[in-house]
Design an enzyme around this catalytic site. Structure first.
Site, short mmCIF file in Angstrom:
data_model
loop_
_atom_site.label_atom_id
_atom_site.label_comp_id
_atom_site.label_asym_id
_atom_site.label_seq_id
_atom_site.Cartn_x
_atom_site.Cartn_y
_atom_site.Cartn_z
N ASP A 130 0.87 -1.20 0.22
CA ASP A 130 0.01 -0.03 0.02
C ASP A 130 0.87 1.15 0.10
O ASP A 130 2.03 1.22 0.34
CB ASP A 130 -1.11 -0.17 1.06
CG ASP A 130 -0.40 -0.21 2.57
OD1 ASP A 130 0.92 -0.28 2.59
OD2 ASP A 130 -1.08 0.11 3.61
N TYR A 132 2.74 4.87 0.77
CA TYR A 132 3.62 5.34 2.14
C TYR A 132 2.37 6.02 2.77
O TYR A 132 1.39 7.08 2.36
CB TYR A 132 4.66 6.28 1.74
CG TYR A 132 5.88 5.54 1.02
CD1 TYR A 132 6.52 4.41 2.01
CD2 TYR A 132 6.25 5.72 -0.17
CE1 TYR A 132 7.69 3.55 1.26
CE2 TYR A 132 7.17 5.17 -0.72
CZ TYR A 132 7.79 4.03 0.01
OH TYR A 132 8.92 3.52 -0.61
N PHE A 143 6.98 2.00 -3.98
CA PHE A 143 8.33 2.18 -3.73
C PHE A 143 8.93 3.49 -4.01
O PHE A 143 9.85 4.04 -3.71
CB PHE A 143 9.51 1.10 -4.52
CG PHE A 143 9.00 -0.50 -3.98
CD1 PHE A 143 9.39 -0.75 -2.62
CD2 PHE A 143 8.29 -1.21 -4.75
CE1 PHE A 143 9.12 -1.97 -2.16
CE2 PHE A 143 7.95 -2.43 -4.25
CZ PHE A 143 8.52 -2.99 -3.02
N HIS A 253 11.14 -9.47 0.57
CA HIS A 253 11.10 -8.12 0.44
C HIS A 253 12.23 -7.36 0.55
O HIS A 253 13.03 -7.57 1.38
CB HIS A 253 9.88 -7.65 1.50
CG HIS A 253 9.36 -6.69 1.04
ND1 HIS A 253 9.91 -5.34 1.43
CD2 HIS A 253 8.26 -6.26 0.46
CE1 HIS A 253 8.94 -4.30 1.05
NE2 HIS A 253 8.05 -4.66 0.41
#
Length: 285
Positions: A130, A132, A143, A253
């Protein structure tokens, strides 16, 4: 208010009576069978409330032409935009904003990934979770953060891994990945909005139904796309992808919380090798 409605509808009428002490008092006498009056008393206030709402405050459906997204996606996802769940997402966001809640990213950037990377131009998909949830960070690209915002830890490690693949790579001093998106990298978050300081707050409002449909549509209607699935959440989306037609690269991740497993996977150089084998222009990371 209800008594007034009943009186005007002639279901009740006032009568002046005297109590046992001889004082005058007003009683309301029922002019219809009790069950009808009970129905009126219990249901009319709710009906009046619904009728009092603005027509614009209840969204039953949305036309794809009303969604501010690139035309190619508007065509590809036309059926999704007209489904009730998508109208529910819009209604939820409207209600949250009316209640004074801060939602990220700004409305104009919710579909930023789609506007920068048209459907037919997608070569690579990098799936995030989701947006920031801090002020000014979310920009509708997984990202990525706008120029002038501190580079997040996960993106720092992504840059470091690119440098592992390409020793001459100069790590940028910013976190804006717009130039990736413009080259055909769909930077897709599974949830497209989030509430201020509440990670995962919009996980269950319907966005995953929408973004799953995006992945499935790309899988069904395109060929040769490279899907980069980082972390367990992203890996779960592999079931939506036809791996006979596409390439799926998986890894832990990039977050520091996930340890060092993200490094030395060579996803960036492998992605470009796969693109070149298809006579497609590699990504300038």
């Amino acid at each position: 208010r209800t008594c007034d409605l009943l009186i005007r509808s002639q279901l009740l009428y006032p009568a002046e009576l005297r109590d046992q002490n001889g004082r005058k008092t007003t009683k309301f006498i029922c002019n219809y069978p009790t069950y009808l009056t009970s129905f009126y008393i219990f249901f009319v206030p709710h009906i009046m409330f619904l009728l009092s709402l603005s027509k614009d405050s209840i969204i039953m459906s949305i036309k794809s032409s009303d969604v501010k997204i690139h035309e190619s996606w508007k065509i590809a996802l036309n059926d999704e935009f007209e489904k009730p769940y998508f109208a529910n997402i819009k209604q939820f966001l409207i209600t949250e904003k009316q209640q004074g809640k801060k939602i990220y990213p700004p409305g104009s950037l919710i579909f930023n990934a789609f506007n920068l990377t048209p459907f037919e131009k997608v070569k690579v998909v990098i799936l995030g979770q989701d947006p920031y949830h801090n002020p000014k960070e979310a920009m509708g690209l997984s990202f990525s953060v706008p120029l002038g915002i501190k580079v997040p830890p996960s993106l720092k490690r992504i840059y470091k891994e690119i440098a592992n693949d390409y020793p001459n790579y100069e790590i940028p001093n910013h976190g804006d990945l717009t130039h990736w998106a413009e080259q055909g990298v769909l930077l897709l978050n599974a949830m497209l909005t989030v509430e201020h300081k509440k990670a995962g707050s919009h996980k269950k409002i319907g966005w995953q139904t929408f973004t799953d449909a995006v992945i499935k549509k790309l899988s069904d209607q395109r060929e040769g796309i490279i899907f980069l699935l980082w972390g367990n959440f992203a890996k779960e989306k592999a079931k939506l992808i036809n791996e006979q037609k596409h390439h799926v690269l998986k890894s832990p991740h990039p977050s520091p919380l996930a340890g060092s497993g993200f490094f030395k996977q060579k996803h960036f150089i492998t992605t470009n090798d796969l693109l070149q084998k298809q006579d497609k222009t590699p990504i300038n990371w």
